[in-house]
Design a protein around this motif. Structure first.
Motif, PDB file in Angstrom:
ATOM      1  N   ASN A 120       0.786  -1.082   0.096  1.00 47.57           N
ATOM      2  CA  ASN A 120       0.028  -0.061  -0.101  1.00 47.57           C
ATOM      3  C   ASN A 120       0.991   1.304   0.061  1.00 47.57           C
ATOM      4  O   ASN A 120       1.998   1.198  -0.062  1.00 47.57           O
ATOM      5  CB  ASN A 120      -1.000  -0.127   1.169  1.00 47.57           C
ATOM      6  N   VAL A 136      -0.039  -5.845   1.074  1.00 48.96           N
ATOM      7  CA  VAL A 136      -1.470  -5.731   0.825  1.00 48.96           C
ATOM      8  C   VAL A 136      -2.081  -7.186   0.891  1.00 48.96           C
ATOM      9  O   VAL A 136      -1.281  -8.170   0.782  1.00 48.96           O
ATOM     10  CB  VAL A 136      -1.864  -5.311  -0.595  1.00 48.96           C
ATOM     11  N   ALA A 137      -3.253  -7.234   1.663  1.00 51.74           N
ATOM     12  CA  ALA A 137      -3.749  -8.477   2.067  1.00 51.74           C
ATOM     13  C   ALA A 137      -3.990  -9.488   0.859  1.00 51.74           C
ATOM     14  O   ALA A 137      -4.110  -9.149  -0.326  1.00 51.74           O
ATOM     15  CB  ALA A 137      -5.365  -8.259   2.638  1.00 51.74           C
ATOM     16  N   ASP A 138      -3.441 -10.708   0.954  1.00 54.73           N
ATOM     17  CA  ASP A 138      -3.700 -11.568  -0.251  1.00 54.73           C
ATOM     18  C   ASP A 138      -4.220 -12.861   0.524  1.00 54.73           C
ATOM     19  O   ASP A 138      -3.429 -13.760   1.171  1.00 54.73           O
ATOM     20  CB  ASP A 138      -2.040 -12.014  -0.829  1.00 54.73           C
ATOM     21  N   ARG A 145      -5.236 -11.885  10.342  1.00 60.50           N
ATOM     22  CA  ARG A 145      -5.941 -10.779   9.902  1.00 60.50           C
ATOM     23  C   ARG A 145      -5.820 -11.059   8.442  1.00 60.50           C
ATOM     24  O   ARG A 145      -5.561 -11.657   7.509  1.00 60.50           O
ATOM     25  CB  ARG A 145      -5.185  -9.677  10.118  1.00 60.50           C
ATOM     26  N   ASP A 163      -4.684  -9.105   6.378  1.00 58.01           N
ATOM     27  CA  ASP A 163      -3.138  -8.679   5.821  1.00 58.01           C
ATOM     28  C   ASP A 163      -2.465  -9.914   6.070  1.00 58.01           C
ATOM     29  O   ASP A 163      -1.009  -9.586   5.766  1.00 58.01           O
ATOM     30  CB  ASP A 163      -2.695  -7.564   6.350  1.00 58.01           C
ATOM     31  N   GLU A 219      -1.302 -10.931   8.726  1.00 58.65           N
ATOM     32  CA  GLU A 219      -0.516 -10.695   9.910  1.00 58.65           C
ATOM     33  C   GLU A 219      -1.023 -11.517  11.333  1.00 58.65           C
ATOM     34  O   GLU A 219      -2.268 -11.821  11.443  1.00 58.65           O
ATOM     35  CB  GLU A 219      -0.369  -9.305  10.506  1.00 58.65           C
TER      36      GLU A 219
END
Length: 131
Positions: free
Chosen positions: A2, A8-10, A74, A76, A78
């Motif tokens: 970002n 970025v969330a994958d 989460r 993202d 993490e």
């Protein structure tokens, strides 16, 4: 990444843990706590709550999830941390009512998320090597 350079969330990096795999992890937890309840008596629900919260916050999994190769993350990717883990564990009360339908959502939603996952912005994923 970002604008801040964060990943970025994958959600596809690790596939979602399906309903039956999650059910197996839950069955392990129930078996352990059925035994432990003999010693804890009326304190068992509090112990289950604290166990779920602290294991999920610290290890991203309870023992049953760990054995089944499941981790909670989460969006993202993490770890969820203590606050989000507390929200997730607390939300399980809503998932239980009525008739555990909140848990059943993990069998029908595209991301295999249960109701408490939606509330806390988390997802149970399969990780390789532990199964």
């Amino acid at each position: 990444a970002n604008d801040l350079g964060a990943p970025v969330a994958d959600w596809t990096a690790n596939p979602p843990a399906g309903f039956w795999l999650r059910a197996a992890a839950l069955a392990m937890a129930i078996a352990v706590f059925a035994f432990v309840a003999e010693f804890l008596g009326p304190r068992t629900p509090i112990a289950i709550f604290v166990y779920d919260w602290l294991c999920t916050a610290t290890f991203c999994a309870t023992i049953g999830k760990y054995v089944c190769g499941i981790r909670i993350q989460r969006a993202d990717g993490e770890p969820i941390g203590f606050g989000r883990a507390l929200l997730r564990t607390s939300s399980k009360i809503v998932s239980i009512l009525p008739l555990c339908l909140g848990f059943a959502l993990a069998g029908v939603t595209p991301g295999k998320q249960a109701l408490h996952d939606f509330f806390s912005g988390t997802r149970a994923v399969r990780v390789g090597g532990e199964i």
